[in-house]
Design an enzyme around this catalytic site. Structure first.
Site, PDB file in Angstrom:
ATOM      1  N   ARG A   1       0.864  -1.185   0.000  1.00 53.52           N
ATOM      2  CA  ARG A   1       0.000   0.000   0.000  1.00 53.52           C
ATOM      3  C   ARG A   1       0.896   1.229   0.000  1.00 53.52           C
ATOM      4  O   ARG A   1       2.014   1.197   0.550  1.00 53.52           O
ATOM      5  CB  ARG A   1      -0.882   0.033   1.254  1.00 53.52           C
ATOM      6  CG  ARG A   1      -2.054  -0.936   1.223  1.00 53.52           C
ATOM      7  CD  ARG A   1      -3.159  -0.508   0.249  1.00 53.52           C
ATOM      8  NE  ARG A   1      -4.311  -1.369   0.280  1.00 53.52           N
ATOM      9  CZ  ARG A   1      -4.570  -2.368  -0.586  1.00 53.52           C
ATOM     10  NH1 ARG A   1      -3.734  -2.639  -1.558  1.00 53.52           N
ATOM     11  NH2 ARG A   1      -5.678  -3.075  -0.486  1.00 53.52           N
TER      12      ARG A   1
ATOM     13  N   HIS B   1      -1.604   0.458  -9.647  1.00 53.99           N
ATOM     14  CA  HIS B   1      -2.331  -0.462  -8.756  1.00 53.99           C
ATOM     15  C   HIS B   1      -2.940  -1.627  -9.564  1.00 53.99           C
ATOM     16  O   HIS B   1      -4.146  -1.894  -9.476  1.00 53.99           O
ATOM     17  CB  HIS B   1      -3.405   0.283  -7.958  1.00 53.99           C
ATOM     18  CG  HIS B   1      -3.795  -0.442  -6.687  1.00 53.99           C
ATOM     19  ND1 HIS B   1      -4.096   0.190  -5.521  1.00 53.99           N
ATOM     20  CD2 HIS B   1      -3.926  -1.773  -6.415  1.00 53.99           C
ATOM     21  CE1 HIS B   1      -4.405  -0.687  -4.591  1.00 53.99           C
ATOM     22  NE2 HIS B   1      -4.305  -1.902  -5.107  1.00 53.99           N
TER      23      HIS B   1
HETATM   24  P1  NAP Z   1      -1.988 -11.610   4.656  1.00 60.02           P
HETATM   25  O1  NAP Z   1      -2.295 -12.995   4.183  1.00 60.02           O
HETATM   26  O2  NAP Z   1      -2.812 -11.030   5.742  1.00 60.02           O
HETATM   27  O3  NAP Z   1      -0.454 -11.581   5.073  1.00 60.02           O
HETATM   28  C1  NAP Z   1       0.081 -10.513   5.764  1.00 60.02           C
HETATM   29  C2  NAP Z   1       1.494 -10.862   6.217  1.00 60.02           C
HETATM   30  O4  NAP Z   1       2.054  -9.682   6.794  1.00 60.02           O
HETATM   31  C3  NAP Z   1       1.530 -11.958   7.275  1.00 60.02           C
HETATM   32  O5  NAP Z   1       2.614 -12.811   7.032  1.00 60.02           O
HETATM   33  C4  NAP Z   1       1.753 -11.171   8.580  1.00 60.02           C
HETATM   34  O6  NAP Z   1       2.499 -11.886   9.550  1.00 60.02           O
HETATM   35  C5  NAP Z   1       2.612 -10.025   8.061  1.00 60.02           C
HETATM   36  N1  NAP Z   1       2.539  -8.874   8.972  1.00 60.02           N
HETATM   37  C6  NAP Z   1       1.486  -8.097   9.266  1.00 60.02           C
HETATM   38  N2  NAP Z   1       1.813  -7.155  10.161  1.00 60.02           N
HETATM   39  C7  NAP Z   1       3.121  -7.346  10.445  1.00 60.02           C
HETATM   40  C8  NAP Z   1       4.038  -6.706  11.306  1.00 60.02           C
HETATM   41  N3  NAP Z   1       3.680  -5.666  12.070  1.00 60.02           N
HETATM   42  N4  NAP Z   1       5.303  -7.176  11.357  1.00 60.02           N
HETATM   43  C9  NAP Z   1       5.672  -8.241  10.605  1.00 60.02           C
HETATM   44  N5  NAP Z   1       4.852  -8.897   9.763  1.00 60.02           N
HETATM   45  C10 NAP Z   1       3.590  -8.445   9.684  1.00 60.02           C
HETATM   46  O7  NAP Z   1      -2.069 -10.585   3.419  1.00 60.02           O
HETATM   47  P2  NAP Z   1      -1.935 -10.908   1.854  1.00 60.02           P
HETATM   48  O8  NAP Z   1      -3.202 -11.486   1.338  1.00 60.02           O
HETATM   49  O9  NAP Z   1      -0.654 -11.616   1.618  1.00 60.02           O
HETATM   50  O10 NAP Z   1      -1.869  -9.422   1.269  1.00 60.02           O
HETATM   51  C11 NAP Z   1      -0.850  -8.525   1.673  1.00 60.02           C
HETATM   52  C12 NAP Z   1      -1.169  -7.132   1.166  1.00 60.02           C
HETATM   53  O11 NAP Z   1      -0.947  -7.025  -0.239  1.00 60.02           O
HETATM   54  C13 NAP Z   1      -2.631  -6.683   1.317  1.00 60.02           C
HETATM   55  O12 NAP Z   1      -2.925  -6.303   2.640  1.00 60.02           O
HETATM   56  C14 NAP Z   1      -2.703  -5.520   0.339  1.00 60.02           C
HETATM   57  O13 NAP Z   1      -2.347  -4.332   1.009  1.00 60.02           O
HETATM   58  C15 NAP Z   1      -1.638  -5.868  -0.709  1.00 60.02           C
HETATM   59  N6  NAP Z   1      -2.247  -6.187  -2.011  1.00 60.02           N
HETATM   60  C16 NAP Z   1      -1.925  -5.402  -3.074  1.00 60.02           C
HETATM   61  C17 NAP Z   1      -2.433  -5.685  -4.331  1.00 60.02           C
HETATM   62  C18 NAP Z   1      -2.037  -4.879  -5.515  1.00 60.02           C
HETATM   63  O14 NAP Z   1      -2.579  -5.082  -6.610  1.00 60.02           O
HETATM   64  N7  NAP Z   1      -1.090  -3.978  -5.388  1.00 60.02           N
HETATM   65  C19 NAP Z   1      -3.312  -6.776  -4.502  1.00 60.02           C
HETATM   66  C20 NAP Z   1      -3.645  -7.541  -3.384  1.00 60.02           C
HETATM   67  C21 NAP Z   1      -3.103  -7.235  -2.144  1.00 60.02           C
HETATM   68  P3  NAP Z   1       1.760 -12.883  10.581  1.00 60.02           P
HETATM   69  O15 NAP Z   1       0.990 -13.867   9.732  1.00 60.02           O
HETATM   70  O16 NAP Z   1       2.889 -13.519  11.320  1.00 60.02           O
HETATM   71  O17 NAP Z   1       0.850 -12.056  11.421  1.00 60.02           O
HETATM   72  C1  GLV Z   2      -5.888  -4.867  -3.936  1.00 57.32           C
HETATM   73  O1  GLV Z   2      -5.045  -4.036  -3.766  1.00 57.32           O
HETATM   74  C2  GLV Z   2      -6.420  -5.684  -2.895  1.00 57.32           C
HETATM   75  O2  GLV Z   2      -6.069  -5.459  -1.726  1.00 57.32           O
HETATM   76  O3  GLV Z   2      -7.249  -6.585  -3.185  1.00 57.32           O
END
Ligand code: NAP
Ligand code: GLV
Length: 312
Positions: free
Chosen positions: A227, A275
């Site tokens: 983000r 994005h």
């Molecule tokens: P997720 O499954 O919730 O994974 C988040 C990871 O971040 C987990 O491993 C968590 O660790 C770690 N984390 C969170 N807070 C932390 C902290 N304070 N210190 C260390 N590690 C931390 O999320 P996801 O589905 O992989 O998605 C991640 C992000 O990608 C989304 O939230 C979104 O912002 C972004 N995204 C972007 C796009 C785009 O097109 N640009 C698309 C989709 C998503 P723990 O499991 O150990 O808590």
């Molecule tokens: C896109 O950025 C998503 O969080 O799904």
């Protein structure tokens, strides 16, 4: 069950895909003038709903957010404090994110930003040093749904990959788990390319800042598809201008669309995408939401329940 529906940007495809998967449920499309028996609504599927969407829904218990990152969604006006919010997990985004990050990693490892600059100067930059994938250390901030798929893809391409998370993880073969705040400086110092795939929370806001960049090896590269709020823009600009960082690929910004006055548009070492790193796919999203609704109906916990205290 009656489910209220509003998803900005859906031209009807997601709604139809959901209706096909949930034939015994009544999915009611929200509009300001629709006559809706609001007390019968127990679930909602939403993305960027208008302010009045959550008005007068006394029996709402579950809200399905059509996105992986819910930092914005959790601030939706009127979102009741006592409902479960379930986000998308993967929904076709893992593979796309892996491709996006692999593209950025190859861009950095093969020093394509240097060649682009050399091309502008009509300079034949034949002398640049080669660096093997195995000698290129990739640090992924986040080891969640997306982080681990990205890590697996990069490890298959023979990069040296580590993921940083809060807790220790069992990760795909060849990927090292690093965890906890205290480990972050060393994690940064051993990342030639740093990828941010964290959720945006109070703890992770501004995590990509000057202090972190100083800890990274000189000439390191940053990829941010997390983000915009993860990055301190001015610190990135300074780190690029002093050569501490060699380049960055950014998909997300504090303000989107990125204002045309923003210096990143014209920075020769910043690659910008609007994005698009990973978009949720219609069928995969509908599958997950339908599965989650079935899971709740069985009295089980679906994947992707947002922990409001943690913020993700
Ligand atoms: P997720 O499954 O919730 O994974 C988040 C990871 O971040 C987990 O491993 C968590 O660790 C770690 N984390 C969170 N807070 C932390 C902290 N304070 N210190 C260390 N590690 C931390 O999320 P996801 O589905 O992989 O998605 C991640 C992000 O990608 C989304 O939230 C979104 O912002 C972004 N995204 C972007 C796009 C785009 O097109 N640009 C698309 C989709 C998503 P723990 O499991 O150990 O808590
Ligand atoms: C896109 O950025 C998503 O969080 O799904």
């Amino acid at each position: 069950m009656k489910i209220l529906y509003y998803c900005e940007g859906d031209s009807g495809n997601l709604l139809s895909a959901l209706q096909a998967r949930l034939p015994s449920h009544d999915i009611i499309e929200w509009s300001a003038d629709a006559v809706i028996a609001k007390s019968e609504i127990t679930a909602a599927i939403a993305w960027m709903p208008p302010e009045a969407f959550f008005d007068d829904l006394p029996n709402l218990t579950h809200v399905y957010a059509v996105a992986a990152g819910v930092d914005h969604f959790m601030k939706t006006a009127g979102l009741p404090a006592d409902v479960d919010v379930i986000r998308l997990t993967d929904a076709g985004m893992g593979q796309q994110m892996a491709e996006y990050v692999l593209y950025g990693v190859l861009h950095a490892q093969r020093q394509m930003h240097e060649f682009q600059l050399a091309q502008l100067e009509k300079h034949w930059a034949h002398h640049l040093d080669a660096r093997a994938a195995t000698d290129t250390r990739i640090g992924i901030l986040g080891a969640g749904q997306l982080g681990r798929i990205v890590a697996e893809r990069l490890a298959l391409n023979r990069f040296t990959v580590s993921c940083w998370s809060r807790g220790q993880k069992k990760l795909p073969a060849g990927v090292t788990s690093v965890f906890g705040g205290e480990a972050l400086p060393e994690f940064a110092s051993s990342s030639d390319i740093l990828v941010c795939l964290l959720p945006l929370t109070v703890e992770t806001t501004g995590i990509l800042n000057g202090d972190l960049f100083k800890q990274m090896p000189r000439g390191a590269f940053v990829i941010n598809p997390g983000r915009g709020g993860h990055l301190v823009d001015k610190d990135l600009q300074d780190a690029l201008d002093t050569g501490q960082l060699s380049g960055a690929m950014l998909d997300v910004f504090h303000e989107e669309p990125l204002p045309d006055t923003h210096p990143f548009w014209e920075h020769p070492r910043v690659l910008i995408t609007p994005h698009i790193a990973a978009k949720s796919l219609v069928n995969e999203s509908a599958d997950q939401i339908a599965d989650s609704i079935a899971c709740v109906a069985r009295g089980e916990q679906p994947a992707g329940i947002v922990d409001r205290h943690r913020g993700y």
